[in-house]
Design an enzyme around this catalytic site. Structure first.
Site, PDB file in Angstrom:
ATOM      1  N   ASP A  31      35.122  13.487 -76.006  1.00 55.41           N
ATOM      2  CA  ASP A  31      34.803  12.873 -74.711  1.00 55.41           C
ATOM      3  C   ASP A  31      35.768  13.439 -73.671  1.00 55.41           C
ATOM      4  OD1 ASP A  31      33.304   9.832 -73.993  1.00 55.41           O
ATOM      5  OD2 ASP A  31      34.558  10.829 -72.499  1.00 55.41           O
ATOM      6  N   LYS A  85      25.034   9.312 -65.718  1.00 48.33           N
ATOM      7  CA  LYS A  85      23.939   8.333 -65.836  1.00 48.33           C
ATOM      8  C   LYS A  85      23.678   7.509 -64.572  1.00 48.33           C
ATOM      9  CE  LYS A  85      26.673   4.459 -67.525  1.00 48.33           C
ATOM     10  NZ  LYS A  85      26.739   3.288 -68.343  1.00 48.33           N
ATOM     11  N   SER A 125      16.137   7.461 -72.928  1.00 48.51           N
ATOM     12  CA  SER A 125      16.054   6.263 -72.094  1.00 48.51           C
ATOM     13  C   SER A 125      14.607   5.872 -71.875  1.00 48.51           C
ATOM     14  CB  SER A 125      16.707   6.586 -70.745  1.00 48.51           C
ATOM     15  OG  SER A 125      16.423   5.583 -69.800  1.00 48.51           O
ATOM     16  N   ALA A 126      14.390   4.576 -71.670  1.00 44.71           N
ATOM     17  CA  ALA A 126      13.052   4.087 -71.321  1.00 44.71           C
ATOM     18  C   ALA A 126      12.600   4.649 -69.979  1.00 44.71           C
ATOM     19  CB  ALA A 126      13.072   2.562 -71.259  1.00 44.71           C
ATOM     20  N   TYR A 151      18.121  12.000 -62.739  1.00 49.65           N
ATOM     21  CA  TYR A 151      18.714  11.517 -63.996  1.00 49.65           C
ATOM     22  C   TYR A 151      17.622  11.312 -65.044  1.00 49.65           C
ATOM     23  CZ  TYR A 151      20.164   8.209 -67.514  1.00 49.65           C
ATOM     24  OH  TYR A 151      20.360   7.599 -68.729  1.00 49.65           O
ATOM     25  N   LYS A 155      16.457  13.286 -68.884  1.00 45.10           N
ATOM     26  CA  LYS A 155      16.216  12.695 -70.216  1.00 45.10           C
ATOM     27  C   LYS A 155      14.902  13.208 -70.785  1.00 45.10           C
ATOM     28  CE  LYS A 155      19.947  10.311 -70.584  1.00 45.10           C
ATOM     29  NZ  LYS A 155      20.978  10.720 -71.526  1.00 45.10           N
ATOM     30  N   PHE A 180      16.272   0.714 -73.752  1.00 48.49           N
ATOM     31  CA  PHE A 180      15.782  -0.021 -72.586  1.00 48.49           C
ATOM     32  C   PHE A 180      17.003  -0.390 -71.714  1.00 48.49           C
ATOM     33  CE2 PHE A 180      11.198  -0.212 -72.555  1.00 48.49           C
ATOM     34  CZ  PHE A 180      10.977   0.645 -73.609  1.00 48.49           C
ATOM     35  N   ASN A 200      25.580   0.007 -60.350  1.00 47.46           N
ATOM     36  CA  ASN A 200      24.189   0.061 -59.890  1.00 47.46           C
ATOM     37  C   ASN A 200      23.311  -0.891 -60.676  1.00 47.46           C
ATOM     38  OD1 ASN A 200      24.313   2.485 -58.107  1.00 47.46           O
ATOM     39  ND2 ASN A 200      25.048   3.422 -60.000  1.00 47.46           N
ATOM     40  N   ARG A 233      12.545  -6.672 -67.186  1.00 46.51           N
ATOM     41  CA  ARG A 233      13.081  -5.604 -68.029  1.00 46.51           C
ATOM     42  C   ARG A 233      13.339  -6.137 -69.430  1.00 46.51           C
ATOM     43  NH1 ARG A 233      11.657  -3.487 -64.131  1.00 46.51           N
ATOM     44  NH2 ARG A 233      12.658  -1.941 -62.797  1.00 46.51           N
ATOM     45  N   ARG A 292      13.485  -2.242 -54.548  1.00 51.19           N
ATOM     46  CA  ARG A 292      14.275  -1.001 -54.574  1.00 51.19           C
ATOM     47  C   ARG A 292      13.311   0.164 -54.843  1.00 51.19           C
ATOM     48  NH1 ARG A 292      19.029  -0.699 -59.008  1.00 51.19           N
ATOM     49  NH2 ARG A 292      17.213  -0.714 -60.384  1.00 51.19           N
TER      50      ARG A 292
END
Ligand code: NAD
Ligand code: WQD
Length: 338
Positions: A31, A85, A125-126, A151, A155, A180, A200, A233, A292
């Protein structure tokens, strides 16, 4: 199994490293700490109860990473979580997102080739379901249409790259885990989500309102065609997400599979605020505002494939996630991250 976690110091990686160690595997981490802290790495090893070799480096520095792998014997699988991300940042700096997210993936594939590693688990990612309103989202439904930001597009593009890599090497196994909305924290309260700068995502914002750092939650849209008008969600506890990785890393065989990691249980923005209020005992002021841009009204997972292929299903719920996140806020552990 010896498992390399690229980006293993972050929110999902650190919980996954602990879950791997609990299952008797040996995690190693690379990392660059661009979105994590050295202290989280130390706490991760403490909670895992084993020594976890760590290389602080960009995963694209293939020479350094290759030397690191060479020092630790043969690696059975890679879990690739490294990348950027933040959705809004990706809209402002698309080149950065394509460069880092795709660059990290190509570097991981090169390293796997060089070290004859045949099993890869990728953090998808979903978001790849884009503008599709066919819910619950099944892996069989078409992905890649109407993704609203760079972003999310990285994916989807990476999934395509990994499908091609599998087509070219019939011994390669790739599992793209489509998360998710991962939330919650380790029950110890020592590690959890700690976004640098202004968050965010909904749950970290709700947490900051509960702790008094922010005044109120802005609820984006109260006119969706949902029971209470707010966006829906699938919030999944990071501990469940971590367990899902262990099962995916243990899969053998070959070829590419995308698998959803969700609870299959939809929750609205107001449900989240309510659950957090109940967990914390703190009033959480909110006001409603316009939708949004780029948000879909409803997104939640069809979880049948995860059950079938991984023998995995979520064991924790939104209330558990809010309880553990609140505990993480209360321990003060975030104040001491360096
Ligand atoms: P995170 O930012 O906490 O973890 C990512 C880690 O990768 C960080 O520790 C960061 O320092 C590291 N990293 C970034 N660039 C690197 C590089 N070039 N070399 C080495 N390390 C690098 O994020 P997370 O929430 O743990 O997410 C992990 C993965 O899952 C990401 O790829 C993310 O896109 C994906 N994902 C996250 C969510 C979510 O809501 N958290 C949802 C779906 C998918
Ligand atoms: C959840 C709900 C918002 C903030 C994003 C990425 C996705 C994935 C997870 C990585 C929505 C509402 C939010 C706020 C609000 N990440 N909301 N007020 O948009 O489902 O997914 O994170 O892959 O790619 O797009 O998550 O937490 O931002 O929003 O009302 O201040 O909360 O409108 O309905 P999202 P989120």
């Amino acid at each position: 199994m010896r498992v390399l976690l690229a980006g293993g110091g972050g929110f999902i990686g650190s919980h996954t490293a602990i879950a791997l160690a609990s299952a008797g595997h040996s995690p190693l981490v690379v990392d660059d700490l661009s979105n994590s802290h050295k202290m989280s790495l130390e706490r991760m090893a403490q909670l895992a109860g084993v020594d976890i070799p760590v290389l602080v480096a960009d995963v694209r520095n293939e020479t350094l990473v290759s030397e690191f792998l060479g020092r630790h014997g043969s690696i059975d699988a890679v879990i690739h979580l490294a990348g950027l991300k933040a959705v809004a940042e990706s809209v402002a700096q698309p080149e950065l997102y394509y460069g880092v997210n795709i660059g990290c993936t190509l570097a991981v594939l090169n390293l796997m080739k060089r070290h004859s590693i045949k099993n890869l688990v990728f953090s998808s990612s979903a978001t790849v379901y884009g503008s599709s309103e066919l819910v619950p989202h099944s892996e069989e439904s078409r992905a890649g249409i109407g993704i609203s930001n760079p972003y999310g597009k990285t994916k989807y593009m990476i999934e395509e790259i990994l499908r091609d890599a599998c087509a070219a090497d019939d011994r390669l196994r790739v599992t793209a885990l489509r998360y998710f909305n991962p939330v919650g924290a380790h029950p110890s309260g020592l590690i959890g989500e700690n976004p640098k700068g202004t968050p965010n995502n909904l749950l970290p914002i709700v947490a900051r309102v509960a702790t008094g750092v922010l005044d109120e939650v802005t609820v984006f849209g109260a006119d969706y065609p949902t029971a209470d008008g707010t966006g829906v969600r699938d919030y999944i506890h990071v501990q469940d997400v971590a367990r899902g990785h262990v099962r995916a890393a243990e899969l053998y065989g070959s070829g590419f599979d995308a698998i959803n990691l969700g609870t299959g249980k939809p929750a609205s923005v107001l449900d989240v605020i309510r659950a957090y209020r109940e967990a914390s005992g703190v009033t959480i002021p909110y006001r409603t505002a316009d939708r949004r841009p780029g948000d879909v009204p409803v997104s939640f997972a069809d979880v049948a494939k995860a059950e079938r292929l991984l023998g995995w299903r979520a064991e924790l719920n939104l209330q558990d996630a809010c309880r553990d996140d609140w505990n993480w806020q209360q321990t003060g552990a975030q104040d001491h991250l360096t």
